[in-house]
Design a protein around this motif. Structure first.
Motif, PDB file in Angstrom:
ATOM      1  N   ASP A 198       0.846  -1.200   0.000  1.00 44.17           N
ATOM      2  CA  ASP A 198       0.000   0.000   0.000  1.00 44.17           C
ATOM      3  C   ASP A 198       0.887   1.259   0.000  1.00 44.17           C
ATOM      4  O   ASP A 198       1.380   1.691   1.045  1.00 44.17           O
ATOM      5  N   ARG A 199       1.027   1.836  -1.194  1.00 38.64           N
ATOM      6  CA  ARG A 199       1.949   2.983  -1.331  1.00 38.64           C
ATOM      7  C   ARG A 199       1.487   4.207  -0.549  1.00 38.64           C
ATOM      8  O   ARG A 199       2.280   5.100  -0.239  1.00 38.64           O
ATOM      9  N   SER A 200       0.165   4.269  -0.258  1.00 36.51           N
ATOM     10  CA  SER A 200      -0.335   5.474   0.408  1.00 36.51           C
ATOM     11  C   SER A 200      -0.042   5.480   1.917  1.00 36.51           C
ATOM     12  O   SER A 200      -0.245   6.489   2.588  1.00 36.51           O
ATOM     13  N   THR A 201       0.412   4.354   2.472  1.00 37.39           N
ATOM     14  CA  THR A 201       0.761   4.356   3.903  1.00 37.39           C
ATOM     15  C   THR A 201       2.214   3.934   4.178  1.00 37.39           C
ATOM     16  O   THR A 201       2.886   4.534   5.020  1.00 37.39           O
ATOM     17  N   CYS A 202       2.709   2.913   3.446  1.00 38.14           N
ATOM     18  CA  CYS A 202       3.984   2.317   3.890  1.00 38.14           C
ATOM     19  C   CYS A 202       5.191   3.239   3.737  1.00 38.14           C
ATOM     20  O   CYS A 202       6.186   3.053   4.428  1.00 38.14           O
ATOM     21  N   VAL A 203       5.080   4.249   2.872  1.00 38.26           N
ATOM     22  CA  VAL A 203       6.229   5.150   2.697  1.00 38.26           C
ATOM     23  C   VAL A 203       6.302   6.216   3.805  1.00 38.26           C
ATOM     24  O   VAL A 203       7.287   6.949   3.901  1.00 38.26           O
ATOM     25  N   LEU A 204       5.230   6.305   4.601  1.00 38.91           N
ATOM     26  CA  LEU A 204       5.125   7.428   5.540  1.00 38.91           C
ATOM     27  C   LEU A 204       5.789   7.194   6.904  1.00 38.91           C
ATOM     28  O   LEU A 204       6.101   8.145   7.608  1.00 38.91           O
ATOM     29  N   PHE A 205       5.935   5.929   7.281  1.00 32.69           N
ATOM     30  CA  PHE A 205       6.283   5.637   8.677  1.00 32.69           C
ATOM     31  C   PHE A 205       7.715   5.120   8.853  1.00 32.69           C
ATOM     32  O   PHE A 205       8.329   4.622   7.914  1.00 32.69           O
ATOM     33  N   GLY A 206       8.191   5.233  10.096  1.00 30.37           N
ATOM     34  CA  GLY A 206       9.508   4.715  10.451  1.00 30.37           C
ATOM     35  C   GLY A 206       9.475   4.143  11.858  1.00 30.37           C
ATOM     36  O   GLY A 206       8.482   4.295  12.580  1.00 30.37           O
ATOM     37  N   ASP A 207      10.561   3.479  12.255  1.00 31.82           N
ATOM     38  CA  ASP A 207      10.675   2.902  13.595  1.00 31.82           C
ATOM     39  C   ASP A 207      11.616   3.753  14.454  1.00 31.82           C
ATOM     40  O   ASP A 207      12.495   4.451  13.917  1.00 31.82           O
ATOM     41  N   GLY A 208      11.473   3.632  15.763  1.00 34.80           N
ATOM     42  CA  GLY A 208      12.374   4.370  16.659  1.00 34.80           C
ATOM     43  C   GLY A 208      11.767   4.463  18.049  1.00 34.80           C
ATOM     44  O   GLY A 208      10.640   4.003  18.285  1.00 34.80           O
TER      45      GLY A 208
END
Ligand code: ACO
Length: 329
Positions: free
Chosen positions: A153-163
């Protein structure tokens, strides 16, 4: 003498795997240019397979306790905010993190307020300290958001990161070193703007029970509501405390999208020096985003003891909140 709650230390942990926008181009119908233009994001960091939210949080927490000049044995309460816990249901990530730190026989629990997590943590810690219940509270925003992303899902997976980001909240008698005010709120009628479906399939007995856990978001609707709600919320907390934009040293908003940050920052007349932006490096790390951003200005030497920070966040639930915090180091 009145007891105030003070944000004594800040620390963060960023996992080592850096993922660039161009890394998505090979597997998705997306471009570096689209992601930069629409979100401001350039890179994000993903945890490894065997690293969970409690591992990320433990590393940030250790450093926060050390920076507060305390030992793990001094911590009276551990609270973790996460939308990506190690285990769904139980045990809590706070219990796992406490065990990894060597904290035993102390209360520990998680809260589920998505990206507003750090503001809710501040509100809880402030109440526990001002009521005299605890002296030293460890609060942690820890996220392995990559574990609940749908990489198709390109509309969500590019937005987030871990930390992860952690802070130690202690008691003080000095108001100019305190968490001055916190406001939190929610509206569950918008629950499906941002959610991770986990519905039972069929009646349950002897059946496959869980559907996919992936995060889903109505991005455009969330965007509009976020700008409006955050602007109002920040205006209200400043008015209530008789504080003007010029009195704020750092405006640290939740790092979801550069366009949301710019829109809110401009409406509130903050200068670019006042607004802290890390979304380009880390993406949206949910409950970890505000403490990670705060740690960035601490480690770069910009954040000094006594500086006044204005924090605001908006996330799944829907939840939102704002806080006026003097750095109590
Ligand atoms: N690459 C290329 N095109 C894309 C991508 C992508 N990665 N993602 C979406 N698109 C397309 C869409 O399919 C759409 O195409 P169409 O016009 O052919 O239908 C087009 O781009 C425009 O899509 P929009 O959703 O209208 O894009 P928008 O400008 O609104 O940006 C975004 C989307 C970045 C998600 C934005 O809406 C946003 O940031 N929303 C708020 C997020 C937020 O604040 N969340 C709250 C906190 S998060 C939490 O609590 C977990």
């Amino acid at each position: 003498m009145k007891k105030y709650a003070s944000l004594k230390s800040i620390a963060s942990y960023i996992p080592s795997r850096c993922v660039k926008n161009s890394d998505f181009e090979a597997v998705l119908d997306t471009t570096d240019e689209w992601i930069r233009k629409r979100t401001g994001i350039q890179t994000r960091y993903f945890a490894s397979d065997d690293e969970n939210s409690s591992d990320l949080g433990t590393k940030a927490a250790k450093l926060a306790i050390e920076r507060a000049g305390l030992a793990v044995g001094d911590i009276d309460l551990v609270i973790v905010a996460t939308l990506s816990p190690d285990y769904l249901g139980m045990p809590s990530t706070a219990c796992l993190l406490s065990a990894k730190l060597g904290i035993r026989n102390k209360p520990a629990f998680d809260i589920s307020t998505a990206c507003s997590g750090f503001i809710y943590l501040l509100s809880l810690a402030k109440s526990f300290i001002e009521s005299g219940t605890y002296e030293n509270i460890l609060i942690v925003g820890a996220e392995k958001v990559s574990s609940i992303l749908d990489f198709k899902d390109r509309s969500t997976c590019v937005l987030f990161g871990d930390g992860a980001g952690a802070a130690v909240i202690t008691s003080t008698t000095e108001q100019d070193k305190s968490i001055l005010d916190v406001h939190i709120s929610s509206d569950g009628t918008y629950y499906d703007y941002l959610f991770t479906p986990r519905t039972l399939k069929g009646s349950g007995f002897l059946q496959e029970r869980f559907s996919p856990q992936y995060l889903q978001m109505k991005g455009n609707e969330t965007f509009k509501l976020a700008v409006k709600t955050l602007t109002n919320d920040v205006e209200n907390i400043m008015k209530k405390n008789n504080i003007a934009s010029k009195d704020i040293d750092f405006f640290i908003p939740h790092q979801a999208n550069l366009r949301i940050i710019s829109a809110v920052g401009e409406q509130l007349k903050f200068s670019s020096e006042q607004v802290v932006i890390t979304v380009e490096k880390y993406g949206n790390t949910s409950a970890a985003s505000i403490p990670m951003a705060m740690n960035d200005i601490y480690e770069s030497g910009r954040l000094k003891a006594g500086d006044l920070m204005l924090l605001d966040a908006f996330g799944g639930g829907l939840t939102w909140g704002s806080a006026l915090v003097y750095f109590g180091a």
